[in-house]
Write a protein that holds these residues in place. Structure first.
Motif, short mmCIF file in Angstrom:
data_model
loop_
_atom_site.label_atom_id
_atom_site.label_comp_id
_atom_site.label_asym_id
_atom_site.label_seq_id
_atom_site.Cartn_x
_atom_site.Cartn_y
_atom_site.Cartn_z
N ALA A 11 25.76 12.19 -6.50
CA ALA A 11 26.82 12.34 -7.50
C ALA A 11 26.21 12.07 -8.86
O ALA A 11 26.44 11.03 -9.47
N SER A 12 25.41 12.99 -9.34
CA SER A 12 24.63 12.78 -10.56
C SER A 12 25.52 12.48 -11.76
O SER A 12 26.45 13.24 -12.07
N TYR B 281 26.98 20.13 -10.40
CA TYR B 281 26.97 20.02 -11.85
C TYR B 281 25.89 20.96 -12.33
O TYR B 281 24.81 21.05 -11.72
N ASN B 282 26.16 21.69 -13.43
CA ASN B 282 25.23 22.73 -13.87
C ASN B 282 23.81 22.21 -14.06
O ASN B 282 22.83 22.89 -13.73
N PHE B 283 23.68 20.96 -14.57
CA PHE B 283 22.35 20.43 -14.86
C PHE B 283 21.87 19.44 -13.78
O PHE B 283 20.97 18.65 -14.03
N ALA B 284 22.50 19.50 -12.62
CA ALA B 284 22.04 18.71 -11.47
C ALA B 284 21.38 19.65 -10.46
O ALA B 284 20.94 20.73 -10.82
N GLY B 285 21.32 19.23 -9.20
CA GLY B 285 20.71 20.07 -8.17
C GLY B 285 19.49 19.47 -7.51
O GLY B 285 18.84 20.13 -6.70
N ALA C 29 34.72 22.17 -10.15
CA ALA C 29 34.95 22.77 -11.46
C ALA C 29 34.49 24.21 -11.41
O ALA C 29 33.78 24.63 -10.48
N LEU C 30 34.88 24.99 -12.41
CA LEU C 30 34.47 26.39 -12.47
C LEU C 30 32.96 26.46 -12.72
O LEU C 30 32.45 25.89 -13.68
N TRP D 291 20.89 29.20 -12.91
CA TRP D 291 20.67 27.98 -12.13
C TRP D 291 21.93 27.61 -11.34
O TRP D 291 21.84 27.18 -10.18
N ALA D 292 23.09 27.80 -11.94
CA ALA D 292 24.33 27.53 -11.22
C ALA D 292 24.45 28.41 -9.99
O ALA D 292 24.78 27.94 -8.89
N GLU D 293 24.18 29.68 -10.14
CA GLU D 293 24.25 30.61 -9.01
C GLU D 293 23.17 30.30 -7.97
O GLU D 293 23.40 30.47 -6.77
N GLN D 294 22.00 29.85 -8.44
CA GLN D 294 20.94 29.48 -7.49
C GLN D 294 21.37 28.31 -6.61
O GLN D 294 21.11 28.29 -5.40
N GLN D 295 22.04 27.34 -7.22
CA GLN D 295 22.54 26.21 -6.43
C GLN D 295 23.48 26.71 -5.34
O GLN D 295 23.44 26.24 -4.19
#
Length: 398
Positions: free
Chosen positions: A7-8, A102-106, A125-126, A149-153
């Motif tokens: 849970a970054s 989260y967009n900048f997590a992963g 979230a969207l 990166w969001a889609e890669q996750q």
């Protein structure tokens, strides 16, 4: 199962919705007999806060039946902690990695991909912001690295759990997405056997953001006060709209109580003193909710219900499938403060009927919207993924 749950940037323990979500999921899975390890932050951190030690080494502590690791990195810089997450993953050898999107997590997805571990991505979230959002405009100007990166996750995740499938980009296979609402802890929140004494207490609980409708709530309360209604209005929480809400309430300050932010363990007691819970969502200030539908699983509504309160909320799908007019509470036209006041009055006009609505709300949340049920579903999904992954490994060996 041994589960590593990331849970970054989310403070655990904490008062944010994400904090409650993380804590309840970890605790619920641990209560079901799983070995749960959670990586979260100790507190909310500004972007300027960067220290190297937490990135390199995570210290474990026992917490509510699971193991908690604090990694204090600003949320937007979460990927700087990837090396420590990979190291922890090698040490734990989890059967499953869960990660809050989260967009900048992963980092969890990266570790899982390296080590061949199935993954469950929680999306609350969207994923791709609408064009009105500044981050989306910056991303478009840069050529779309955030979106990629969001889609890669999403592609790397074995399964995605989300309250509403529209949060996930259209290119992701629909059969990978599982719709799963949030919930309430129906053991912690329990209704009183009889209605609390005194004038009716109408409760608003939230983060005091514009789309939570706190100003609409105060306007509606003022209308009721001016009509001679005896209710007292209790606002639990804090946030950017609090000062404006207090200013609106000032002419009738003796009829309002602002508690400020309170520890989550105190919420059941506060709700137990109420007669009605109000969730006056107004999506006008929230472009993402306008674009994808009301994907925000309403933690406050589930907790009102678990505490045995009837609920008034906006007539927005899927809220209309949780609270049904005249059964668990009442609905009003989104953004219409006169209709909101009328809905509150409609519930409170008959105290016995209002109490019966609260009892039905409690029964419904126990049956359909508890954290206990949520965690049972996560367990089922996780065990299925582990079984599939084991078969895949066996085939590779053979």
């Amino acid at each position: 199962m041994r589960i590593l749950y990331l849970a970054s940037g989310i403070p655990v323990p904490g008062t944010l919705g994400g904090s409650i979500h993380t804590l309840e999921v970890a605790r619920g899975l641990a209560q079901r007999g799983h070995d749960v390890h959670v990586v979260a932050a100790s507190r909310e951190l500004p972007l300027s806060y960067v220290r190297l030690r937490p990135m390199r080494q995570l210290t474990a502590q026992s917490w509510n039946g699971f193991t908690l690791y604090h990694q204090d990195i600003p949320k937007a810089l979460s990927l700087l902690g990837t090396a420590a997450i990979i190291k922890l993953t090698r040490q734990l050898r989890p059967d499953l990695i869960m990660e809050r999107y989260y967009n900048f997590a992963g980092a969890g997805l990266i570790a899982a991909r390296r080590l061949g571990i199935p993954t469950l991505l929680e999306v609350n979230a969207l994923i791709v912001d609408p064009p009105e959002i500044l981050k989306r405009r910056i991303d478009d100007a840069l050529g779309g690295p955030f979106r990629r990166w969001a889609e890669q996750q999403c592609r790397w995740a074995s399964r995605i759990v989300t309250p509403l499938h529209t949060t996930v980009p259209a290119g992701i296979p629909r059969d990978k997405i599982i719709e799963l609402p949030w919930g309430a802890n129906v053991e912690t929140f329990t209704p009183p056997p009889t209605p609390p004494p005194g004038p009716p207490k109408v409760i608003f609980m939230g983060s005091f953001r514009a789309w939570h409708g706190v100003s609409d709530f105060v306007y509606a309360a003022r209308l009721l006060i001016e009509r001679g209604h005896p209710a007292h209005f209790v606002l639990i929480g804090d946030g950017p709209e609090r000062a404006a809400a207090e200013s609106l309430a000032a002419p009738y300050r003796d009829r309002f109580t602002f508690t400020g932010a309170v520890p989550h363990q105190q919420i059941p007691t506060l709700l137990g003193q109420g007669h009605l819970g109000v969730a006056p969502f107004n999506t006008a200030p929230h472009p993402a909710l306008r674009a994808a539908g009301f994907f925000w699983s309403p933690l406050k509504i589930y907790e009102y219900m678990a505490a045995g309160l009837p609920v008034v909320t906006a007539a927005i799908p899927p809220l209309t499938t949780i609270i049904r007019e005249g059964i668990e509470g009442a609905l009003f036209r989104e953004g219409d403060v006169h209709d909101l006041a009328a809905a509150i009055e409609r519930v409170l006009v008959n105290p016995a009927a209002a109490f019966a609505m609260g009892q039905r709300a409690r029964a419904r949340v126990v049956a359909e919207f508890s954290w206990q049920r949520h965690c049972a579903e996560l367990e089922h999904i996780g065990e299925s993924l582990i079984k599939t992954n084991s078969h895949h490994i066996l085939r590779k060996i053979q």
